[in-house]
Scaffold this motif. Structure first.
Motif, short mmCIF file in Angstrom:
data_model
loop_
_atom_site.label_atom_id
_atom_site.label_comp_id
_atom_site.label_asym_id
_atom_site.label_seq_id
_atom_site.Cartn_x
_atom_site.Cartn_y
_atom_site.Cartn_z
N VAL A 12 0.83 -1.21 0.00
CA VAL A 12 0.00 0.00 0.00
C VAL A 12 0.86 1.25 0.00
O VAL A 12 0.64 2.20 -0.76
N VAL A 13 1.87 1.27 0.87
CA VAL A 13 2.75 2.44 0.94
C VAL A 13 3.44 2.66 -0.39
O VAL A 13 3.48 3.77 -0.93
N ALA A 14 3.97 1.58 -0.96
CA ALA A 14 4.70 1.72 -2.21
C ALA A 14 3.78 2.12 -3.35
O ALA A 14 4.10 3.01 -4.14
N VAL A 15 2.64 1.44 -3.45
CA VAL A 15 1.76 1.71 -4.58
C VAL A 15 1.21 3.12 -4.51
O VAL A 15 1.23 3.87 -5.49
N SER A 16 0.71 3.51 -3.35
CA SER A 16 0.06 4.82 -3.26
C SER A 16 1.04 5.95 -3.54
O SER A 16 0.65 7.01 -4.01
N SER A 17 2.32 5.75 -3.26
CA SER A 17 3.28 6.82 -3.46
C SER A 17 3.93 6.79 -4.83
O SER A 17 4.49 7.79 -5.27
N LEU A 18 3.87 5.64 -5.51
CA LEU A 18 4.65 5.52 -6.72
C LEU A 18 3.88 5.26 -8.00
O LEU A 18 4.42 5.39 -9.09
N LEU A 177 -5.38 -0.34 -6.15
CA LEU A 177 -4.74 0.95 -6.36
C LEU A 177 -4.23 1.11 -7.78
O LEU A 177 -4.37 2.18 -8.39
N PHE A 178 -3.64 0.07 -8.35
CA PHE A 178 -3.20 0.15 -9.74
C PHE A 178 -4.40 0.29 -10.68
O PHE A 178 -4.36 1.05 -11.65
N MET A 179 -5.47 -0.45 -10.41
CA MET A 179 -6.66 -0.38 -11.26
C MET A 179 -7.18 1.05 -11.35
O MET A 179 -7.44 1.57 -12.44
N LYS A 180 -7.29 1.72 -10.22
CA LYS A 180 -7.81 3.08 -10.21
C LYS A 180 -6.86 4.06 -10.91
O LYS A 180 -7.28 4.94 -11.66
N SER A 181 -5.57 3.90 -10.65
CA SER A 181 -4.60 4.80 -11.24
C SER A 181 -4.51 4.63 -12.75
O SER A 181 -4.49 5.61 -13.51
N VAL A 182 -4.44 3.38 -13.22
CA VAL A 182 -4.35 3.11 -14.65
C VAL A 182 -5.62 3.61 -15.37
O VAL A 182 -5.53 4.20 -16.46
N ALA A 183 -6.78 3.42 -14.77
CA ALA A 183 -8.01 3.92 -15.37
C ALA A 183 -7.99 5.44 -15.49
O ALA A 183 -8.36 6.01 -16.53
N ASN A 184 -7.54 6.10 -14.44
CA ASN A 184 -7.46 7.56 -14.45
C ASN A 184 -6.56 8.05 -15.58
O ASN A 184 -6.87 9.02 -16.29
#
Length: 565
Positions: A12-18, A177-184
């Motif tokens: 979570v820490v890594a994904v949300s920040s990177l 987190l990746f799903m939301k970011s990639v969609a955005n």
């Protein structure tokens, strides 16, 4: 064993920040971002994948339409914060306008995401079905290929905590987190709504997301959740131990099937409708001793020996310690035992055997060396050694405050995951959020407060994950504020309303009992006798602990009165 934050949340820490794409500073105004092409997602560093130190590899390509499946953009990510962490994540995106998608909010997209869960010890990277409905879909392999959980214990007897935590929590957290970011990034706009959809292990994963990543999703459908992983999986071996102790091995499947049929026949009418289903199996007190060969009540065929009858009764009751205190729940009467895909068959359920290895952190530990009297010790070893890492029992405070909605359907005769486990958790959450009963003083919890954001539906007679599709009801609740008051169950030509727990379907007294319109939701299944019988021994004190009423929403003194009478 308390879970340190660095074991729980590295992903979570890594994904949300990177994973977030590079953005402009607040000092300048730029036009809204535009959609990017599918092939650019994994190659342009501005899109958050290429150059990300925790993305070991990433690819993105358009998968062409095939048969009834639409064309979509498939993104595959190998995520890891260290050499030993390798979580495969797949995101499927309906084509955006730049790649030729049409008919949706942007391109072919409906503006929503839907992450899906796995089953058993396996993840799930099949996103096609979700994409076909217009959603961005995602899945992960939970950090390991295949469905083998044995690597959770190293050959030297130490725990492989990377493996366990990636399976229990990190895999789906990174997935969401990746799903939301990639969609955005792909559509140039944030999703309007984000959902989870899973059953069994996927249901457990949904609960972990709600408990540990409570601000990320708007709606979670978590059916037949494999929560309390260590405790319920350990209990999967109880019947095997009881049968081995009492009868020398598994009971013939025809005999257990007849015992189940006899229990249904004895208790079918408890709910006022004879339909071949025990509405609430907890009301059934039928004993398998009625099927002992030579007794007046014995069936014409497939009767039981006294030892077999005792073993079946123990399977129905569940494991207890020497003081008679309940360690976990049993398989309720009316549930398939010993036939087909079920517990207590000719061979023990593989995940139960593996769980004993986890409990004792020993891959060679032989469950057949454990007598009934030794079961509480194995259960306690599991609770003290690994259950704090694996079990799903946190609160929903953050998820509730963020406005999320949680919906669970569970078969009342689930043959793999004891439905009273999720009912136990639901009762605890109802007590926690009951504004008039904060400390659980009384067996009369008002479920109205918890039902504002979390609803549980029992499916009478249904087995594991054999439940109606509750996802449309979840979407209606999240997006339109319409909380589900009933969900219709259909079996053949029969329809029946399922009701939000603790209500049940009540026959109106006239009309076909196969027609849902002749029933209404009402009543209260939370009788004092029922809830008192379901109080468990204190966690981590399974061998000789007392019953634990703290936080259960069950009144110790009322239960003492019931027990006395």
């Amino acid at each position: 064993m308390k879970r340190p934050w660095y074991l729980i949340l590295p992903a979570v820490v890594a994904v949300s920040s990177l994973i977030a794409p590079v953005t402009a500073t607040a000092h300048f105004k730029f036009p809204p971002p535009k959609p990017v092409s599918c092939v650019e997602l994994a190659t342009d560093p501005h899109n958050g994948l290429a150059g990300n130190p925790f993305v070991k590899s990433a690819t993105s390509q358009i998968t062409p339409a095939a048969g009834n499946d639409v064309a979509y953009c498939q993104v595959d990510i190998l995520f890891g914060t260290n050499p030993n962490q390798n979580i495969n994540i797949r995101v499927g995106l309906p084509l955006n306008s730049r790649d030729g998608g049409t008919g949706g909010v942007e391109g072919a997209w409906n503006g929503r995401t839907q992450a899906t869960g796995g089953g058993g010890c396996s993840g799930n990277v099949n996103v096609v079905g979700t994409v076909n409905t217009g959603y961005v879909g995602s899945g992960s392999d939970a950090g390991h290929p295949g469905g083998d959980c044995e690597p959770g214990v190293n050959t030297d007897g130490t725990y492989n905590l990377q493996f366990i935590n990636d399976f229990i929590r990190n895999g789906m957290k990174a997935q969401v987190l990746f799903m939301k970011s990639v969609a955005n990034t792909y559509y140039g706009m944030k999703p309007a709504y984000n959902y989870w959809n899973g059953c069994s292990t996927g249901g457990r994963q949904g609960y972990v997301i709600a408990q540990e990543l409570g601000t990320e999703l708007d709606g979670i459908l978590a059916n037949a959740p494999a929560m309390y992983w260590t405790r319920f999986q350990t209990a999967q071996m109880w019947g095997q131990i009881a049968m081995r102790d009492l009868t020398g091995g598994p009971i013939d499947a025809n005999k257990t099937a007849q015992a189940t049929a006899s229990a249904v026949a004895a208790c079918d009418a408890n709910d006022g409708v004879v339909d071949g289903v025990i509405d609430d199996p907890r009301t059934c007190k039928f004993s398998a001793t009625a099927n002992i060969c030579g007794t007046p009540t014995a069936p014409a065929t497939n009767c039981l020996t006294p030892a077999e009858a005792q073993a079946v009764d123990l399977i129905w009751d569940g494991p207890r310690n020497a003081d008679g205190n309940r360690i976990w729940f049993g398989l309720d009467r009316g549930t398939n035992i010993g036939t087909g895909f079920a517990l207590n068959s000719a061979f023990p359920f593989p995940l139960g055997v593996t769980q004993f290895h986890w409990d004792e952190h020993d891959r060679t530990f032989d469950w057949q060396t454990v007598p009934r009297s030794g079961y509480p010790q194995v259960a306690q070893d599991g609770s003290r050694n690994i259950a704090d890492v694996t079990d799903t029992f946190g609160n929903l405070d953050t998820f509730r405050r963020s406005g999320g909605k949680l919906l669970t359907l569970v078969g009342a005769n689930d043959q793999l995951i004891y439905p009273r486990g999720v009912i136990n958790y639901y009762r605890q959450m109802a007590s926690r959020y009951d504004r008039g009963n904060h400390f659980g003083h009384g067996n009369d919890i008002d479920f109205g407060d918890v039902q504002k954001f979390y609803r549980l539906f029992r499916v009478p007679g249904a087995g594991h994950c054999v439940v109606p599709n509750g996802f449309p009801a979840l979407v209606d609740w999240v997006e339109n504020g319409v909380a589900p008051k009933e969900i219709i169950q259909q079996s053949g030509t029969r329809t029946r309303p399922m009701c939000p727990y603790p209500q049940k379907a009540i026959y109106n007294g006239s009309g076909s009992t196969d027609d849902a319109s002749n029933f209404h939701c009402g009543g209260n299944l939370e009788t004092t006798r029922t809830v008192c019988n379901d109080v468990l021994v204190k966690y981590k004190h399974e061998v000789n602990g007392d019953l634990d009423f703290s936080g259960s929403g069950v009144n110790r003194f009322e239960c003492a009165i019931v027990d006395h009478h």
